[in-house]
Write an enzyme that holds these catalytic residues in place. Structure first.
Site, short mmCIF file in Angstrom:
data_model
loop_
_atom_site.label_atom_id
_atom_site.label_comp_id
_atom_site.label_asym_id
_atom_site.label_seq_id
_atom_site.Cartn_x
_atom_site.Cartn_y
_atom_site.Cartn_z
N GLU A 1 0.82 -1.16 0.07
CA GLU A 1 0.11 -0.04 0.15
C GLU A 1 0.94 1.26 -0.12
O GLU A 1 0.71 1.98 0.84
CB GLU A 1 -0.87 -0.03 1.12
N GLU B 1 -12.57 -2.85 12.34
CA GLU B 1 -12.68 -1.87 10.87
C GLU B 1 -14.01 -2.23 9.89
O GLU B 1 -14.63 -1.57 9.66
CB GLU B 1 -11.38 -1.96 10.29
N ASP C 1 -8.47 -8.95 3.81
CA ASP C 1 -8.35 -7.96 4.59
C ASP C 1 -9.38 -7.95 5.72
O ASP C 1 -10.24 -6.79 5.80
CB ASP C 1 -8.07 -6.76 4.07
#
Ligand code: BDP
Length: 690
Positions: A297, A404, A376
């Site tokens: 990333e 998240e 993820d």
């Protein structure tokens, strides 16, 4: 406040039947001195104050040397340094325990009863003390007393803070950082000590205190600018048996303007890191090591110099090795610049493709930190096929305690059942019964270092986790990683008892809510393992086509005929081939692929029939209607607890539950409408779809 104390309330009097017999023991603690380190003092302090809170009497603490009578007391100490005679513990038995193990045993000599808490080390003793206090709160001490022998399943039981020095927390849902404000460490904050205590009480023994995305200022944490403060924080954690780690920037030498390269094979770069390591250890002699997110990333890494992950990790490992430090090298690596639907770049395949060929090339003090799933932290993913697939490379698994993708601590989503499924997963890598938990424990491959880690969910909100019930995830992570064989429900219940008290209706309602919360969340969000469908970047609330890297189109491949990602070898990306043959076969075939992962592995027509007997489209409609009904029912049963829970926590949780309900309705409507319009197939039950 009650939220702040989390599960360490120690409220109320210890008053059950058996107690009378043991009551005298609670009046005095005899501590047999071992090496008198900080952790030993922590343990004895916790024992004394816990007993005082639970019984209303302050116990007298004495040294064995001055104690004449070891009956009618709690004898606490370290195996090897405490005399065991009369304590019903044999040295041979005790010496079999690993460092962090402990024994709690009651000795019933008629009216001369005593209780022994013996740790294999100072840390073992501290864990024994917390365990003892937990037992007193949850079960009380019965007529027969205790006979407990415990040791942790995993050697490394870590947490990662994703805290930034500006005071923000990446993926934090509980306020600001407790570690940093305005680019300074809050090194003397009592909050860090209270956090260390919470973590120690559930067996955490390592923590990385800054975000894996290391920006300019955080790069300086390993320099003299900040090391004195880092050392203070390390002192605080050390007293609770927790080692400190730091995330580092792979381009550190460049970022700090000291070199014009970060090439891991350049001797100047190697020397630079050696110097940094030397300096860190001069401040923190027992420093744990570096956590690294590289070439991931947009973070810098060895690729820039044509080097690979082993080159990068080994360079850091060599710098840390003289001091016993380790490198936690993350495997969350995929190409976010490229359309992953090009078969060779399926994001799910990336970690395995990058790392597997490097097996055997990493130093002994490198650990690969592998996320539990290949994508993820979605609500449902298969287990990462990389875990265990490199027999000659140390592994640890990374979980996400912060919610998240699972409701961001506005929704209740107790994740222990999910983690348990992952730990129980049979990789079959060395034949049937090669479970993830055995791999992480180092029982399958002889790893030098191994264990588990997770992204923390706390911030400076008074109750630590934003939602009061989200504390159960932090607690549950520690408990499950100490003993992955514990039942999720047992963990939920012991947490509830300690946090909200023992009222039967309270315990039953909250435990029940926690236990069905993951399934509930899954039912009104992304179906059948397909994942995402969340607002890009924020990851809260529905956006069916939402995916950060969506410039090539939708992520889930839904069109008017069907939905799902074909990851088979026969016609798809070939991801299934990364599993051991038998598991690969199970996922490859529609006939054997489990329903809950169907759309992760296959693209199917909406009218495809699941093993449950329903079509995919009807499953989507049904689960989304049911999900909302379940949240409604959970809210109603919570409301029935009014008066049994203190006003502040009652109101707060009620507010969040109402928000969860509204948000679940939104999910239901957005998802059902989307698929109704795409497929043109009506709900069999004729319910209104907006
Ligand atoms: C993702 C998060 C992102 C993290 C990344 C990581 O969205 O904020 O930086 O993982 O693990 O889940 O590095």
């Amino acid at each position: 406040s009650r939220g702040y104390k989390a599960w360490l309330h120690y409220e109320g009097q210890l008053s059950n039947k058996g107690l009378a017999k043991w009551a005298d023991c609670f009046r005095s603690i005899i501590c047999i001195p071992g090496e008198r380190g900080g952790v030993l003092n922590t343990a004895i302090g916790e024992l004394a104050s816990g007993i005082e809170a639970l019984t209303g009497n302050k116990p007298e603490v004495t040294d064995a040397a001055s104690a004449v009578d070891r009956k009618r007391c709690i004898a606490a100490g370290i195996i090897g340094a405490m005399p065991l005679d009369g304590l019903a513990i044999s040295l041979a038995e005790a010496e079999q325990l690993p460092d962090e193990g402990f024994i709690i045993r009651t000795i019933d000599n008629g009216d001369l009863c005593s209780i022994a808490i013996a740790g294999r080390s100072e840390r073992g003793l501290m864990y024994g003390v917390f365990h003892f206090l937990r037992l007193l709160q949850t079960e009380g001490i019965g007529e027969n007393g205790f006979n407990v022998v415990e040791q942790p399943a995993f050697r490394l039981r870590m947490l990662n803070q994703w805290d930034n020095m500006d005071g923000s927390v990446e993926r934090g849902y509980a306020g600001r950082s407790i570690f940093y404000r305005n680019y300074e460490l809050l090194a003397r904050s009592p909050r860090i000590k209270d956090y260390a205590r919470l973590l120690a009480s559930v067996g955490i023994n390592g923590i990385a205190i800054n975000n894996v995305n290391v920006h300019r200022q955080e790069t300086k944490l390993i320099t003299e600018r900040y090391l004195p403060d880092v050392a203070r924080v390390a002192d605080t954690f050390r007293a609770y048996g927790i080692r400190l780690y730091l995330s580092v920037n792979f381009a550190g030498p460049l970022e700090l303007g000291e070199l014009d390269t970060a090439d891991p094979l350049d001797p100047r770069v190697q020397a630079w890191w050696k110097e940094r390591a030397n300096e860190v250890y001069s401040y923190v002699p027992d420093f744990g090591g570096f956590l690294v997110k590289a070439d991931s990333e947009n973070r810098p890494g060895p690729f820039t110099y044509g080097r690979d992950h082993a080159d990068g990790a080994n360079m850091l490992a060599d710098a840390l090795a003289p001091y016993g430090g380790i490198v936690l090298w993350r495997c969350f690596v995929y190409n976010c610049q490229q359309d992953w639907r090009d078969r060779s770049t399926d994001r799910a395949k990336a970690a395995y493709d990058h790392f597997r060929p490097l097996d055997g090339r990493f130093r002994d003090n490198v650990i690969l930190q592998i996320k539990n799933g290949p994508m993820d932290f979605q609500v449902r993913e298969p287990v990462s096929p990389l875990f265990g697939a490199m027999p000659n490379t140390n592994h640890m698994m990374e979980f996400q305690v912060t919610q998240e993708y699972t409701g961001q601590q506005r929704h209740v989503c107790f994740l222990v059942p999910q983690w348990k499924e992952v730990l129980d997963f049979d990789t079959r890598l060395k034949g049937e019964g090669t479970r993830v938990k055995d791999l992480a424990a180092g029982k399958v491959h002889p790893y030098t270092h191994c264990g588990v880690t997770a992204v923390s969910n706390i911030g400076d909100d008074d109750n630590w986790t934003g939602h009061h019930l989200a504390q159960s995830n932090l607690y549950g992570y520690g408990r499950l990683m100490w003993n992955p064989d514990l039942e999720a429900e047992a963990i939920a219940e012991e947490w509830t008892r300690q946090t909200f008290g023992g009222d039967a209706a309270v315990v039953e309602t909250i435990t029940g809510w926690l236990m069905e919360s993951w399934g509930t969340y899954e039912s009104y969000t992304a179906p059948l393992g397909v994942g995402w469908m969340v607002t890009p970047h924020y990851h809260y609330g529905p956006d069916v086509d939402g995916y950060e890297y969506s410039k090539w189109g939708t992520y889930h491949f839904a069109d008017w005929k069907g939905i799902g990602v074909d990851r088979t070898q026969a016609t798809g990306t070939g991801y299934t081939a990364q599993y051991e043959a038998e598991n690969a076969r199970v996922y490859e075939n529609l006939a054997t692929c489990p329903d809950e992962l169907l759309l992760f592995f296959h693209h199917v027509p909406y009218i495809h029939k699941l093993h449950s007997g329903k079509t995919v489209i009807q499953h989507i409609y049904d689960t989304h209607f049911e999900g909302v009904q379940r949240v409604e029912a959970q809210l109603a049963s919570w409301l029935s607890l009014e008066g049994k829970i203190d006003e502040e926590r009652f109101r707060h949780v009620t507010g969040r539950a109402k928000e969860q309900l509204e948000n679940a309705k939104l999910w239901r409507d957005v998802i059902n409408t989307y698929f109704y319009r795409k497929s043109g197939i009506s709900d069999e039950q004729g319910r209104t779809i907006y």
